[in-house]
Design an enzyme around this catalytic site. Structure first.
Site, mmCIF file in Angstrom:
data_model
loop_
_atom_site.group_PDB
_atom_site.id
_atom_site.type_symbol
_atom_site.label_atom_id
_atom_site.label_comp_id
_atom_site.label_asym_id
_atom_site.label_seq_id
_atom_site.Cartn_x
_atom_site.Cartn_y
_atom_site.Cartn_z
ATOM 1 N N TRP A 191 0.812 -1.221 0.000
ATOM 2 C CA TRP A 191 0.000 0.000 0.000
ATOM 3 C C TRP A 191 0.845 1.271 0.000
ATOM 4 O O TRP A 191 0.309 2.354 -0.191
ATOM 5 C CB TRP A 191 -0.936 0.025 1.224
ATOM 6 C CG TRP A 191 -0.215 -0.275 2.517
ATOM 7 C CD1 TRP A 191 -0.175 -1.477 3.166
ATOM 8 C CD2 TRP A 191 0.605 0.616 3.293
ATOM 9 N NE1 TRP A 191 0.612 -1.395 4.295
ATOM 10 C CE2 TRP A 191 1.106 -0.117 4.391
ATOM 11 C CE3 TRP A 191 0.967 1.961 3.175
ATOM 12 C CZ2 TRP A 191 1.931 0.440 5.363
ATOM 13 C CZ3 TRP A 191 1.807 2.523 4.131
ATOM 14 C CH2 TRP A 191 2.277 1.765 5.209
ATOM 15 N N ASN A 192 2.160 1.167 0.244
ATOM 16 C CA ASN A 192 2.905 2.433 0.442
ATOM 17 C C ASN A 192 3.241 3.154 -0.870
ATOM 18 O O ASN A 192 3.389 4.374 -0.878
ATOM 19 C CB ASN A 192 4.148 2.231 1.321
ATOM 20 C CG ASN A 192 5.158 1.293 0.752
ATOM 21 O OD1 ASN A 192 4.856 0.522 -0.145
ATOM 22 N ND2 ASN A 192 6.374 1.351 1.264
ATOM 23 N N LYS A 215 -2.162 -8.815 -6.943
ATOM 24 C CA LYS A 215 -2.887 -8.762 -5.672
ATOM 25 C C LYS A 215 -2.862 -7.296 -5.275
ATOM 26 O O LYS A 215 -1.834 -6.739 -4.941
ATOM 27 C CB LYS A 215 -2.216 -9.665 -4.630
ATOM 28 C CG LYS A 215 -3.040 -10.001 -3.427
ATOM 29 C CD LYS A 215 -3.189 -8.837 -2.457
ATOM 30 C CE LYS A 215 -1.885 -8.480 -1.785
ATOM 31 N NZ LYS A 215 -1.912 -7.118 -1.170
ATOM 32 N N GLY A 270 6.995 -6.479 0.552
ATOM 33 C CA GLY A 270 6.321 -6.450 1.851
ATOM 34 C C GLY A 270 7.286 -6.873 2.942
ATOM 35 O O GLY A 270 8.507 -6.772 2.784
ATOM 36 N N SER A 271 6.739 -7.378 4.024
ATOM 37 C CA SER A 271 7.590 -7.664 5.184
ATOM 38 C C SER A 271 8.401 -8.945 4.989
ATOM 39 O O SER A 271 8.016 -9.842 4.235
ATOM 40 C CB SER A 271 6.729 -7.797 6.439
ATOM 41 O OG SER A 271 6.014 -9.007 6.382
ATOM 42 N N GLU A 292 11.243 -8.262 -2.311
ATOM 43 C CA GLU A 292 11.697 -6.937 -1.853
ATOM 44 C C GLU A 292 11.093 -6.756 -0.469
ATOM 45 O O GLU A 292 9.912 -6.464 -0.330
ATOM 46 C CB GLU A 292 11.209 -5.882 -2.863
ATOM 47 C CG GLU A 292 12.036 -4.624 -2.834
ATOM 48 C CD GLU A 292 11.424 -3.575 -1.952
ATOM 49 O OE1 GLU A 292 11.745 -3.592 -0.736
ATOM 50 O OE2 GLU A 292 10.638 -2.772 -2.454
ATOM 51 N N LEU A 293 11.915 -6.999 0.555
ATOM 52 C CA LEU A 293 11.380 -7.168 1.913
ATOM 53 C C LEU A 293 11.762 -6.000 2.828
ATOM 54 O O LEU A 293 12.115 -4.926 2.355
ATOM 55 C CB LEU A 293 11.848 -8.523 2.459
ATOM 56 C CG LEU A 293 11.551 -9.722 1.527
ATOM 57 C CD1 LEU A 293 12.075 -11.023 2.104
ATOM 58 C CD2 LEU A 293 10.058 -9.833 1.217
ATOM 59 N N CYS A 326 10.276 1.434 2.570
ATOM 60 C CA CYS A 326 11.198 0.398 3.088
ATOM 61 C C CYS A 326 12.628 0.917 3.166
ATOM 62 O O CYS A 326 13.458 0.288 3.814
ATOM 63 C CB CYS A 326 11.245 -0.840 2.221
ATOM 64 S SG CYS A 326 9.816 -1.272 1.377
ATOM 65 N N GLU A 427 12.228 -2.069 12.395
ATOM 66 C CA GLU A 427 11.794 -0.985 11.508
ATOM 67 C C GLU A 427 10.567 -0.280 12.104
ATOM 68 O O GLU A 427 9.570 -0.932 12.426
ATOM 69 C CB GLU A 427 11.425 -1.633 10.162
ATOM 70 C CG GLU A 427 11.326 -0.693 9.007
ATOM 71 C CD GLU A 427 11.036 -1.454 7.694
ATOM 72 O OE1 GLU A 427 10.620 -2.639 7.744
ATOM 73 O OE2 GLU A 427 11.218 -0.848 6.637
ATOM 74 N N GLU A 504 14.627 -4.642 -8.834
ATOM 75 C CA GLU A 504 13.541 -4.044 -9.615
ATOM 76 C C GLU A 504 14.035 -2.706 -10.138
ATOM 77 O O GLU A 504 14.561 -1.892 -9.384
ATOM 78 C CB GLU A 504 12.311 -3.861 -8.723
ATOM 79 C CG GLU A 504 11.771 -5.195 -8.243
ATOM 80 C CD GLU A 504 10.400 -5.093 -7.588
ATOM 81 O OE1 GLU A 504 10.280 -4.340 -6.605
ATOM 82 O OE2 GLU A 504 9.465 -5.739 -8.070
HETATM 83 C C1 SIN Z 1 9.799 1.160 -0.864
HETATM 84 O O1 SIN Z 1 9.815 0.123 -1.561
HETATM 85 O O2 SIN Z 1 9.206 1.227 0.195
HETATM 86 C C2 SIN Z 1 10.542 2.361 -1.313
HETATM 87 C C3 SIN Z 1 10.226 2.678 -2.673
HETATM 88 C C4 SIN Z 1 11.079 3.761 -3.182
HETATM 89 O O3 SIN Z 1 11.456 4.663 -2.482
HETATM 90 O O4 SIN Z 1 11.374 3.676 -4.369
#
Ligand code: SIN
Length: 524
Positions: A191-192, A215, A270-271, A292-293, A326, A427, A504
């Site tokens: 969601w971020n 999803k 996610g986490s 990507e955690l 993250c 975190e 990514e």
């Molecule tokens: C993230 O995956 O939370 C950071 C994404 C970003 O700053 O590109």
């Protein structure tokens, strides 16, 4: 634009005939968004997209989506089920059979159309992001542009992916490698950065000829649905992108996406805890994975740093998107000799941040996404204070009116945070900056690396030799030196250690969506 759409039309239409709708229902797109959009038809409330058309799912239970700044209901969406997910996967698998045969040029054209449409609708996407995620208009606009960037980058990548001719070791044979799309991709998105993270995954999938099942994040679905609508308008053929909106069935759907044999790759953001669980599920069918955690980024301010630049960078690294990225700095290590100067300057700068409804001009920081995120921030502050930390920022007045029901947490700078506080280990994912003193470079590096995570790390120094020395020693997938701008579609994004694997963005990310085949031919 019409011209651009025409260029993909023949392909889209002839192929469309091959895709039969699995569920036939009336197409009803709500034209009543709760905010002003330049194009109200981007407000999608009927998220079944099985046949490439938005169709209603009237028999489903719904879940509520609320505005985190006010607690007000934004809308409701169908709580799709595991059975819906199976249908979506089957439709994506069917679409893969034709989409994987398209030419790189056809896919690049679609991605370019998608890129242009995303830029043209940037303002609406940003409005929807702010409405459901809470981030400021500025952060949301940056995210809309960031999403477009992945489409542009991967349109180029689509054209430059090829195998090699290998001089054969055997007489009278020829050998070469060719690159093939991996298959149906399950994209589990957070969601971020709602369209941002979808773009990161789906743009690469589209470029190589993979189909995707997204999803959709339960907290922030509407900006994702609008983004998918732009994909449809850009000429993404029916079936190539599937979506699943859910809240209650999240666990079952996650498991289905990771165990269904038709899914060949899972890309998850996610986490770390959930990432490990999904990996276990995915191991049964040995799916390709990108994870990507979580992060727990250190930010080190050395004694030779430019303090003004370091304070500006800290504001971005710690408080961008209300601290909900993250790669946010979580532990700030400050050399004891400059500690007083830096901490006073940072607290003064943080006191100036305007916190409020992200849709309002001049607001720098919106609410957090959940009430439980507010509780976590408070528990981290309480724990640090109990262990001797001091709050350096000024208290702010209570919010009144509608915003009194929002998930706000005012930004805090904690001075003299002890090494054993919760924040040093966990975190926060919120706007709490904990400052911890250090004496030597060796100590700072040891503290920075003293975590199972390794997504991002930052440091500030004017010493060139130190730049190379410290960058080499930090155990993180991304290191920012005198800069906190480490994320861009052109740059590989991803972690070390338990922050995951797979990149990514950047030149190699597309390789996570393909497999290499070696062909050897006897020419006797
Ligand atoms: C993230 O995956 O939370 C950071 C994404 C970003 O700053 O590109």
């Amino acid at each position: 634009m019409l011209q651009a759409l025409r260029s993909v039309r023949p392909f889209t239409h002839t192929r469309a005939a091959a895709f039969r709708p699995i569920r036939i229902a009336k197409m009803t797109i709500s034209t009543n968004p709760p905010v002003k959009l330049n194009d109200p038809s981007l407000w999608i409330t009927n998220p079944s997209f099985l046949d490439g058309q938005w169709t209603a799912l009237p028999q489903h239970e719904t879940f509520d989506i609320t505005n985190p700044a006010t607690g007000e209901l934004i809308g409701k969406l169908p709580d799709m089920t595991v059975a819906d997910t199976r249908d979506a996967i089957a439709a994506a698998d069917k679409a893969f059979k034709t989409f994987s045969k398209t030419s790189p040029q056809q896919r690049a054209n679609i991605l370019e159309n998608f890129y242009r449409l995303t830029l043209e609708n940037k303002e609406d996407l940003a409005t929807l992001i702010t409405l459901e995620n809470g981030k400021s208009k500025t952060d949301a606009t940056v995210e809309a542009g960031f999403s477009a960037g992945f489409l542009q980058w991967n349109a180029g990548e689509a054209l430059r992916l090829f195998g090699k001719v290998i001089p054969s070791a055997f007489p009278n044979t020829k050998s070469w490698t060719q690159i093939e799309p991996v298959g149906v991709v399950a994209a589990l998105c957070p969601w971020n950065f709602p369209p941002g993270m979808v773009a990161r995954k789906v743009a690469a999938a589209l470029a190589v000829g993979c189909t995707s099942v997204i999803k959709v994040p339960a907290e922030t679905p509407f900006s994702v649905l609008a983004f998918v609508e732009l994909a449809r308008r850009a000429g993404v053929p029916p079936g190539v992108i599937q979506i699943v909106t859910t809240d209650k069935h999240l666990v079952g759907i996650g498991e289905e996406l990771c165990t269904n044999p038709l899914v060949k790759k899972v890309s998850f953001t996610g986490s770390t805890r959930i990432g490990k669980l999904l990996m276990q599920h995915a191991s049964g069918t040995l799916k390709h994975l990108s994870m990507e955690l979580g992060g727990n980024a250190p930010l080190i301010i050395f004694e030779d740093a430019d303090i003004d630049i370091a304070v500006k960078g800290t504001l971005v690294a710690k408080f961008r998107c209300s601290g909900q990225t993250c790669v946010c700095a979580n532990r700030i290590y400050v050399h004891e000799s400059i500690y007083d100067k830096y901490s006073a300057a940072l607290a003064a700068a943080v006191d100036k941040l305007v916190v409020g409804d992200g849709s309002q001009d001049g607001v720098n920081m919106g609410p957090l996404v959940h009430a439980r995120a507010v509780e976590k921030c408070q528990s981290h502050v309480d724990d640090a204070v109990k262990r001797g930390a001091k709050i350096l920022t000024k208290p702010r007045p209570k919010r009144e009116g509608k915003l009194a029901n929002g998930n706000f947490f005012d930004p805090v700078v904690l001075g003299d945070a002890p090494q054993d506080c919760l924040i040093a280990d966990e975190e926060t994912f919120g706007p709490v900056a904990a400052l911890i003193k250090f004496k030597t470079e060796e100590e700072a590096i040891r503290l920075a690396n003293n975590t199972d995570m390794g997504l991002a790390a930052y440091f500030y120094t004017k010493n060139q030799a130190r730049t190379f020395r410290v960058a080499d020693q930090l155990q993180a997938g991304m290191v920012g030196v005198n800069s906190t701008s480490i994320s861009h579609p052109t740059m590989p994004f991803g972690g070390f250690k338990e922050s995951g694997f797979g990149k990514e963005g950047g030149p190699d990310s597309i390789l996570d969506y393909v497999q290499l085949k070696t062909v050897t031919v006897n020419i006797e």
